[in-house]
Structure formats: structure tokens, C-alpha cells
Design an enzyme around this catalytic site. Structure first.
Site, PDB file in Angstrom:
ATOM      1  N   GLU A   1       0.826  -1.220   0.000  1.00  0.00           N
ATOM      2  CA  GLU A   1       0.000   0.000   0.000  1.00  0.00           C
ATOM      3  C   GLU A   1       0.851   1.257   0.000  1.00  0.00           C
ATOM      4  O   GLU A   1       0.400   2.315  -0.405  1.00  0.00           O
ATOM      5  CB  GLU A   1      -0.945   0.012   1.224  1.00  0.00           C
ATOM      6  CG  GLU A   1      -2.267  -0.655   0.946  1.00  0.00           C
ATOM      7  CD  GLU A   1      -3.368  -0.308   1.938  1.00  0.00           C
ATOM      8  OE1 GLU A   1      -3.083   0.268   3.009  1.00  0.00           O
ATOM      9  OE2 GLU A   1      -4.526  -0.638   1.649  1.00  0.00           O
TER      10      GLU A   1
ATOM     11  N   HIS B   1       7.933 -26.707  -0.062  1.00  0.00           N
ATOM     12  CA  HIS B   1       7.263 -27.747  -0.845  1.00  0.00           C
ATOM     13  C   HIS B   1       6.193 -27.129  -1.742  1.00  0.00           C
ATOM     14  O   HIS B   1       5.270 -27.808  -2.178  1.00  0.00           O
ATOM     15  CB  HIS B   1       6.640 -28.781   0.096  1.00  0.00           C
ATOM     16  CG  HIS B   1       7.661 -29.494   0.931  1.00  0.00           C
ATOM     17  ND1 HIS B   1       8.209 -30.705   0.583  1.00  0.00           N
ATOM     18  CD2 HIS B   1       8.291 -29.114   2.080  1.00  0.00           C
ATOM     19  CE1 HIS B   1       9.104 -31.067   1.487  1.00  0.00           C
ATOM     20  NE2 HIS B   1       9.173 -30.108   2.411  1.00  0.00           N
TER      21      HIS B   1
ATOM     22  N   LYS C   1     -13.771   0.394  -3.474  1.00  0.00           N
ATOM     23  CA  LYS C   1     -14.804   0.670  -2.452  1.00  0.00           C
ATOM     24  C   LYS C   1     -16.029   1.305  -3.110  1.00  0.00           C
ATOM     25  O   LYS C   1     -17.171   0.962  -2.809  1.00  0.00           O
ATOM     26  CB  LYS C   1     -14.255   1.624  -1.396  1.00  0.00           C
ATOM     27  CG  LYS C   1     -13.228   1.025  -0.470  1.00  0.00           C
ATOM     28  CD  LYS C   1     -12.935   2.023   0.644  1.00  0.00           C
ATOM     29  CE  LYS C   1     -11.666   1.681   1.385  1.00  0.00           C
ATOM     30  NZ  LYS C   1     -11.211   2.754   2.250  1.00  0.00           N
TER      31      LYS C   1
END
Ligand code: PA5
Length: 430
Positions: free
Chosen positions: A277, A303, A419
Site C-alpha cells: 500500500e 514444498h 470501495k
């Protein structure tokens, strides 16, 4: 300087090609912009960004202690509602430092299945803390508004003693709801969410869970001073910021942060937000900037991701978090009856901690062998002093990389777009 009584260790930093990989510390980076900024901060402490002042602010630690004591009067458990910077810092501190970390639960999502357990709680024994700097975040408001009626129904008027909010905006929706419900409001200091780990936002859950915040802040304060020094040779944040920004310009645009140690794992989530951010932005010429953080978990991701890291494109830089104390822990692997089996033979008589340590070293060396730039940050997970140093170091590196890339670290303008679109969907739902 306050240091914990039990075996304090400072943060240890070891590097392998991190400062010498092609591009690292390139002369084309605007180093003077970063050193000028540091010079101003040294000369005029009031111009320092808020996160740099937090380690010295007694007010924040006292607030954390006061409210923790009050919560403890009626509850043994704390539930934290909040998202992003209002959750990740506290979660990191509790996971790393608190021996009884289970006493704090962070609800940082609104997946209805994940949230189900929130409403089905022993309310007599719980305090709910809703955290939102803006007081306007949809997810946190939704959590708080749905939990309040449940608390009222179960506790009657006593619910007021079982809840509090942290917010900066006295006129924000969270503050309005808290006042209406007669729930106390704790002031969020003027610091950005993702830089708020060492404010009351992170310290309150940490104190509640039993962490030593004096040592944490002492470590952060020591590192803050080091990171203000003028020259890269004596300033670790400047040195590593130059390396990371330079490697980014040379094509290493992925920052892998991999934790070896369960208590260190939440650091990678906190860092991911801080880095993404703060750096993923348009610069002044409109060019896209930013290194993509990738979090990893040792040994599990050996893995899963390691094949790519070793043989895939050379577009990554690696920071490994390591808790050296784990090497001496864990059960001994018995090998008496099976030591003739080829896969068991090297394990027989070793502890799980020794296996964990050997796998960490093996992965580190395999990366170095392939020419990958690797840095190891070693800290005992339960050592608050070293954790404080590390938090401040990573915050300062982030701000200095931003300066070197020409972006502003303290805003997140693009997040608003998603948003706004979500609100439109909500309005159109029948
Ligand atoms: O770092 C940030 O500023 C953001 O990630 C915020 O912490 C996040 O969006 C939550 O915001 P608020 O604390 O206002 O609810």
C-alpha cells in the site's frame, strides 16, 4: 534503556549478495533526495513522520496500559474488529510476543462463515474493541453494528463495559455509533493505519495479551536513531532501501518475505500491507511503481514455492525471518528401530528444532547458490526489543524506498476505486 530480563538479543542482520546484486545501490537513484529528507528530520524533529515519533510517545503506551487494565477487570478475552492497518500490527505483536496470545482474537474479514464464531461467544468474559482510524470503513462498521445487538441481548445494559472503539475521527460513523451506545472512544493518534503498530492500535492488544511493550518501544527507539543517520554505511534502512530500489529498477520487482518460526509468521502479513500500500503507486510522471510483496512460510513453502524461487525468473529479492532459538526446541526423533531406513537415518536422534534449523539453512544456501540476493533478519520471537528494532527498520526502509522511487508512502488513492464500485453493487442489490 529498558531491556527484557530474559536473554535479550538485538536484531541480527546477515546479507548475501543483497548489496552487490546488479542494480543494487545504483548511482542513478536519487540518493540525495533521501539524504536531504533525513537531514531535515534530524534538524527539525517536529517534521518527522508520526510513526518515527511513536517509540518515544509515553501517552500511547499509557493509554494502552490503562485500557488493558479496564478490559481485564471484566474479561479474560479480547476481540478486535478492524481491517488492514487497524488489525495487522496488533496481530503481529500478539502472535510474536504474547505467551497467552490466544486471549486476543482478530476478526479482520467479513466472510460470513469466518464471522460466525464472533456472534457465538461467552460475552461475560469478552471485551470487543472496534478499531477504525477513519471510522468509515464498511467492513468494520458492519462487524460492529451486527455484534452490538447480540451483546445487548446477552448482557443487558452491562454491554457498555464490554466494548470500546479506537478512532481518530470524532465525527466519523464509528464515533457516532459509539456515543449513541454509550461506549468509550479511545483516540487514534494521527498516524496512518499501516504505520500504527506501535501506537495504541497495536499496543493495546499486545499489553492485554501480556507483552512487554517497554522493551518493544526501546528497540524501536534505538533503531529509529540509527535510521536517521546520514550515510548508508551507518544507516541500515538507507542501505537496504537503496539496495531494494536498485534491484527493482534492474528487474527484481518481487520482494519475498519468508518466516521460519510460527510466532514470526504474522510479521509477513503486516509487511505485505506496509510494502504494497505504501509503494504501489504512480510516480509524478504517472509511471507505475512498486515491488510486489510475496509472503512465505518456512518450511511449508519449500514444498510449494521454492522450485520457482530457485529455477524461475531472477525477478525476486529475498528477506528471510529466522528465530534461532527454535533450533534447540522440539521432540527428539527416535530412530532406534528404523535408523537403517535411508530417509530416517539422517533424522534419527535429532530434534524437530534441529531439522527446522537445517532446512532453513539449506534453503538459504540454495538461494545464495543460485545467485539470488538474500537477507536474513534473525530475532528471537519472544524478544520484544529485537521485534521493535525490526518493525522500525522495515517501516523506515519502506518510506525511503518510496522516496527513491518518487512516490508518496502515506496514502492509498487507488483503493477507493474498489470501495466505490462495491457501494454501487450494494445499492443495486434487491
Ligand atoms: O493503512 C491504511 O491506512 C489502511 O490499510 C487502513 O488501515 C484500512 O483501510 C482500514 O482503515 P480504517 O482504520 O480507517 O478502518
Amino acid at each position: 534503556m529498558h531491556r527484557p530480563n530474559s536473554a535479550p538479543t538485538a536484531l541480527l542482520i546477515e546479507e548475501h549478495g543483497f548489496l552487490t546484486t546488479p542494480g543494487a545501490c545504483a548511482a542513478t537513484l536519487p540518493l540525495s533526495a533521501a539524504t536531504d529528507m533525513l537531514a531535515t528530520w534530524r534538524r527539525k524533529p517536529k517534521t518527522r513522520p508520526a510513526f518515527l515519533r511513536l517509540p518515544h510517545l509515553d501517552e500511547e503506551r499509557e493509554k494502552a496500559r490503562l485500557w488493558s487494565r479496564r478490559f481485564r477487570e471484566q474479561s479474560r478475552r479480547l476481540i478486535v474488529l478492524g481491517i488492514g492497518g487497524s488489525s495487522l500490527g496488533g496481530n503481529m505483536l500478539v502472535a510474536a510476543l504474547a505467551p497467552n496470545g490466544w486471549a486476543v482474537t482478530f476478526y479482520d474479514n467479513i466472510c460470513p462463515e469466518f464471522l460466525a464464531s464472533l456472534y457465538d461467544t461467552d460475552w461475560e468474559d469478552v471485551t470487543v474493541l472496534a478499531v477504525s482510524k477513519s471510522g468509515e470503513t464498511a467492513e468494520t462498521l458492519a462487524q460492529f453494528l451486527t455484534v452490538l445487538p447480540v451483546m445487548r441481548a446477552r448482557l443487558g445494559p452491562r454491554y457498555r463495559a464490554h466494548a470500546a472503539v479506537i478512532t481518530e475521527n470524532p465525527n466519523g460513523d464509528l464515533a457516532v455509533i459509539a456515543r449513541d451506545a454509550e461506549i468509550p472512544i479511545i483516540e487514534h493518534p494521527a498516524v496512518g493505519g499501516r504505520f500504527s503498530a506501535l501506537s495504541v492500535v497495536g499496543l493495546l492488544p499486545a499489553v492485554f495479551a501480556g507483552a512487554d511493550i517497554d522493551s518493544l518501544l526501546a528497540g524501536a527507539s534505538t533503531m529509529a536513531e540509527e535510521c536517521l543517520r546520514p550515510h548508508p554505511q551507518e544507516n541500515p534502512a538507507l542501505r537496504y532501501a537503496l539496495a531494494q530500489a536498485g534491484m527493482f529498477r534492474a528487474g527484481r520487482n518481487l520482494t519475498v518475505i519468508m518466516a521460519y518460526g510460527q510466532r514470526l509468521e504474522k510479521i509477513t502479513s503486516w509487511f505485505r500491507q506496509l510494502w504494497a500500500e505504501s509503494l504501489g503507486k504512480r510516480d509524478q510522471a504517472g509511471g507505475p511503481q512498486g515491488l510486489t510483496p510475496v509472503d512465505g512460510r518456512g518450511v511449508t513453502d519449500q514444498h510449494s514455492q521454492l522450485q520457482l524461487y530457485l529455477d524461475g525468473p531472477p525477478d525476486k529479492q529475498f528477506t528471510l525471518l529466522h528465530d534461532p532459538g527454535l533450533a534447540t526446541m522440539g521432540a527428539t526423533i527416535p530412530g532406534d528401530s528404523f535408523h537403517h531406513l535411508p530417509a530416517v537415518a539422517p533424522l534419527a536422534g535429532r530434534t524437530i528444532g534441529e531439522l527446522f534449523a537445517a532446512e532453513f539453512l539449506g534453503t538459504r544456501d540454495a538461494l545464495i547458490h543460485r545467485g539470488a540476493p538474500v537477507r536474513v533478519l534473525s530475532l528471537a520471537a519472544a524478544d520484544p526489543y529485537a521485534l521493535g528494532e525490526m518493525i522500525l527498520l522495515l517501516e523506515m526502509e519502506t518510506v525511503l524506498v518510496a522516496e527513491l522511487l518518487g512516490v508518496t508512502p502515506f496514502d492509498q488513492p487507488a483503493v477507493e476505486d474498489g470501495k466505490r464500485r462495491a457501494r454501487t453493487y450494494l445499492q443495486s442489490m434487491t
